[in-house]
Design a protein around this motif. Sequence first.
Motif, PDB file in Angstrom:
ATOM      1  N   LEU A  96       0.820  -1.209   0.000  1.00  0.00           N
ATOM      2  CA  LEU A  96       0.000   0.000   0.000  1.00  0.00           C
ATOM      3  C   LEU A  96       0.855   1.261   0.000  1.00  0.00           C
ATOM      4  CD1 LEU A  96      -2.788  -1.015   2.543  1.00  0.00           C
ATOM      5  CD2 LEU A  96      -3.054  -0.695   0.071  1.00  0.00           C
ATOM      6  N   GLY A  97       1.919   1.234   0.801  1.00  0.00           N
ATOM      7  CA  GLY A  97       2.788   2.400   0.871  1.00  0.00           C
ATOM      8  C   GLY A  97       3.506   2.664  -0.434  1.00  0.00           C
ATOM      9  N   VAL A  98       4.018   1.596  -1.041  1.00  0.00           N
ATOM     10  CA  VAL A  98       4.721   1.731  -2.319  1.00  0.00           C
ATOM     11  C   VAL A  98       3.770   2.254  -3.396  1.00  0.00           C
ATOM     12  CG1 VAL A  98       5.799   0.423  -4.187  1.00  0.00           C
ATOM     13  CG2 VAL A  98       6.506   0.032  -1.815  1.00  0.00           C
ATOM     14  N   GLU A  99       2.569   1.696  -3.453  1.00  0.00           N
ATOM     15  CA  GLU A  99       1.600   2.120  -4.462  1.00  0.00           C
ATOM     16  C   GLU A  99       1.253   3.596  -4.309  1.00  0.00           C
ATOM     17  OE1 GLU A  99      -2.941   1.058  -6.012  1.00  0.00           O
ATOM     18  OE2 GLU A  99      -2.149   0.172  -4.169  1.00  0.00           O
ATOM     19  N   ASP A 100       0.999   4.034  -3.089  1.00  0.00           N
ATOM     20  CA  ASP A 100       0.609   5.417  -2.866  1.00  0.00           C
ATOM     21  C   ASP A 100       1.728   6.388  -3.227  1.00  0.00           C
ATOM     22  OD1 ASP A 100      -1.476   7.278  -1.638  1.00  0.00           O
ATOM     23  OD2 ASP A 100       0.315   7.808  -0.487  1.00  0.00           O
ATOM     24  N   LEU A 101       2.962   6.060  -2.855  1.00  0.00           N
ATOM     25  CA  LEU A 101       4.074   6.951  -3.154  1.00  0.00           C
ATOM     26  C   LEU A 101       4.355   7.006  -4.652  1.00  0.00           C
ATOM     27  CD1 LEU A 101       6.485   6.118  -0.192  1.00  0.00           C
ATOM     28  CD2 LEU A 101       5.105   8.180  -0.505  1.00  0.00           C
ATOM     29  N   ARG A 102       4.200   5.893  -5.339  1.00  0.00           N
ATOM     30  CA  ARG A 102       4.359   5.911  -6.795  1.00  0.00           C
ATOM     31  C   ARG A 102       3.282   6.765  -7.448  1.00  0.00           C
ATOM     32  NH1 ARG A 102       5.834  -0.492  -7.659  1.00  0.00           N
ATOM     33  NH2 ARG A 102       8.089  -0.288  -7.256  1.00  0.00           N
ATOM     34  N   TRP A 103       2.069   6.669  -6.930  1.00  0.00           N
ATOM     35  CA  TRP A 103       0.974   7.479  -7.450  1.00  0.00           C
ATOM     36  C   TRP A 103       1.274   8.963  -7.303  1.00  0.00           C
ATOM     37  CZ3 TRP A 103      -2.659  10.650  -4.806  1.00  0.00           C
ATOM     38  CH2 TRP A 103      -3.756  11.051  -5.593  1.00  0.00           C
ATOM     39  N   VAL A 141       3.936   8.591  13.447  1.00  0.00           N
ATOM     40  CA  VAL A 141       3.265   7.528  14.180  1.00  0.00           C
ATOM     41  C   VAL A 141       2.156   6.911  13.338  1.00  0.00           C
ATOM     42  CG1 VAL A 141       1.973   6.969  16.272  1.00  0.00           C
ATOM     43  CG2 VAL A 141       3.787   8.699  16.350  1.00  0.00           C
ATOM     44  N   LYS A 142       2.085   5.570  13.343  1.00  0.00           N
ATOM     45  CA  LYS A 142       1.019   4.841  12.667  1.00  0.00           C
ATOM     46  C   LYS A 142      -0.254   4.866  13.517  1.00  0.00           C
ATOM     47  CE  LYS A 142       4.206   1.420  10.656  1.00  0.00           C
ATOM     48  NZ  LYS A 142       4.530  -0.022  10.612  1.00  0.00           N
ATOM     49  N   PRO A 143      -1.431   4.691  12.903  1.00  0.00           N
ATOM     50  CA  PRO A 143      -1.684   4.586  11.462  1.00  0.00           C
ATOM     51  C   PRO A 143      -1.416   5.917  10.771  1.00  0.00           C
ATOM     52  CG  PRO A 143      -3.744   4.727  12.642  1.00  0.00           C
ATOM     53  CD  PRO A 143      -2.672   4.599  13.681  1.00  0.00           C
ATOM     54  N   LEU A 144      -0.837   5.856   9.589  1.00  0.00           N
ATOM     55  CA  LEU A 144      -0.319   7.039   8.928  1.00  0.00           C
ATOM     56  C   LEU A 144      -1.173   7.406   7.723  1.00  0.00           C
ATOM     57  CD1 LEU A 144       2.067   9.051   8.956  1.00  0.00           C
ATOM     58  CD2 LEU A 144       3.220   7.535   7.344  1.00  0.00           C
ATOM     59  N   ASP A 145      -1.526   8.659   7.623  1.00  0.00           N
ATOM     60  CA  ASP A 145      -2.241   9.166   6.461  1.00  0.00           C
ATOM     61  C   ASP A 145      -1.251   9.413   5.327  1.00  0.00           C
ATOM     62  OD1 ASP A 145      -4.791  10.587   5.321  1.00  0.00           O
ATOM     63  OD2 ASP A 145      -3.151  12.026   5.061  1.00  0.00           O
ATOM     64  N   GLY A 146      -1.630   8.999   4.104  1.00  0.00           N
ATOM     65  CA  GLY A 146      -0.730   9.162   2.973  1.00  0.00           C
ATOM     66  C   GLY A 146      -0.374  10.600   2.683  1.00  0.00           C
ATOM     67  N   ASP A 147      -1.318  11.515   2.882  1.00  0.00           N
ATOM     68  CA  ASP A 147      -1.038  12.926   2.641  1.00  0.00           C
ATOM     69  C   ASP A 147       0.003  13.457   3.623  1.00  0.00           C
ATOM     70  OD1 ASP A 147      -2.851  13.004   0.561  1.00  0.00           O
ATOM     71  OD2 ASP A 147      -4.486  13.755   1.793  1.00  0.00           O
ATOM     72  N   LEU A 148      -0.052  12.991   4.862  1.00  0.00           N
ATOM     73  CA  LEU A 148       0.916  13.430   5.864  1.00  0.00           C
ATOM     74  C   LEU A 148       2.313  12.946   5.521  1.00  0.00           C
ATOM     75  CD1 LEU A 148       1.643  14.762   8.535  1.00  0.00           C
ATOM     76  CD2 LEU A 148       0.973  12.652   9.700  1.00  0.00           C
ATOM     77  N   LEU A 149       2.438  11.677   5.129  1.00  0.00           N
ATOM     78  CA  LEU A 149       3.741  11.152   4.747  1.00  0.00           C
ATOM     79  C   LEU A 149       4.284  11.899   3.540  1.00  0.00           C
ATOM     80  CD1 LEU A 149       6.087   9.172   4.933  1.00  0.00           C
ATOM     81  CD2 LEU A 149       4.705   7.516   3.647  1.00  0.00           C
ATOM     82  N   ALA A 150       3.436  12.146   2.538  1.00  0.00           N
ATOM     83  CA  ALA A 150       3.871  12.858   1.338  1.00  0.00           C
ATOM     84  C   ALA A 150       4.353  14.259   1.685  1.00  0.00           C
ATOM     85  CB  ALA A 150       2.739  12.915   0.323  1.00  0.00           C
ATOM     86  N   ALA A 151       3.625  14.944   2.570  1.00  0.00           N
ATOM     87  CA  ALA A 151       4.033  16.287   2.979  1.00  0.00           C
ATOM     88  C   ALA A 151       5.374  16.250   3.704  1.00  0.00           C
ATOM     89  CB  ALA A 151       2.960  16.907   3.861  1.00  0.00           C
TER      90      ALA A 151
END
Length: 256
Positions: free
Chosen positions: A37-44, A121-131
């Motif tokens: 899931l993490g790899v897919e989101d970051l590639r997107w 900290v998990k659970p992590l929102d994809g937008d937060l990680l991207a930012a």
Amino acid sequence: MTAGQDDEHGKAPLTAGKELQGLRVWVVEDDPELLALGVEDLRWRGAEVLGLASAEALYRALAVGQCDIVVLDVGLPGEDGYAVAQHLRRSADIGIVMLTGRGSTHEMAHGLSLGADVYLVKPLDGDLLAAALASLRRRLRPAAPTVPVAHLAAPPASGQWQLQADGWNLGAPNGAVLALTSAERGFVRALLATPGQPVEREALIAAVTDQPWDFDPHRLEVLVHRLRARVRNGMGMTLPVRALRGAGYLWMREAA
């Protein structure tokens, strides 16, 4: 909302976010589903992503390639994320983002003290990680000072390997120039100080880290393998460094 999901009006996003375009991110996570899931989101979001399941897999990848930022789960099998972050900070100039379900102030302070740039900290929102990744990219120090383009067109006057820009660039006899990380700079400087003579592993470790007493010798091998690959791929030449069993490494002299 993750990549591919409908928004609140029932319509999927028309285009992928590209805020991480060109950023090389390696994700180290032992949970296969979370990793995928993490790899897919970051590639997107435009990043160039590699998913890895363990510290050992990360070290093997670092021996032949490089990335800009490592996203590192704390709870890895074998060597945990804290130990990995400590090793990475001493042997490579890359960004480190740590992910964990342990969100206490003590845990966060411990991760940051060992070399993490960001602690999430998990659970992590994809937008937060991207930012966080985008912010870290802006803060990362350039690998090395650049030299004027005109200086890259001609081989060094001596026709030999040499350090330039106060040791931050490695110049090859063919005129190619490679920006070095701080650890690579220390390694090359130590060898070029006595070309043709062996330099012991202990001396080289002291040259690449300010805490040699707590440095895993395996990290030195990773650094050498990675530097060889970078010189071969980026400069079109073979790094003139020879490993000597039980005696360290030496910089081979150019033929007269």
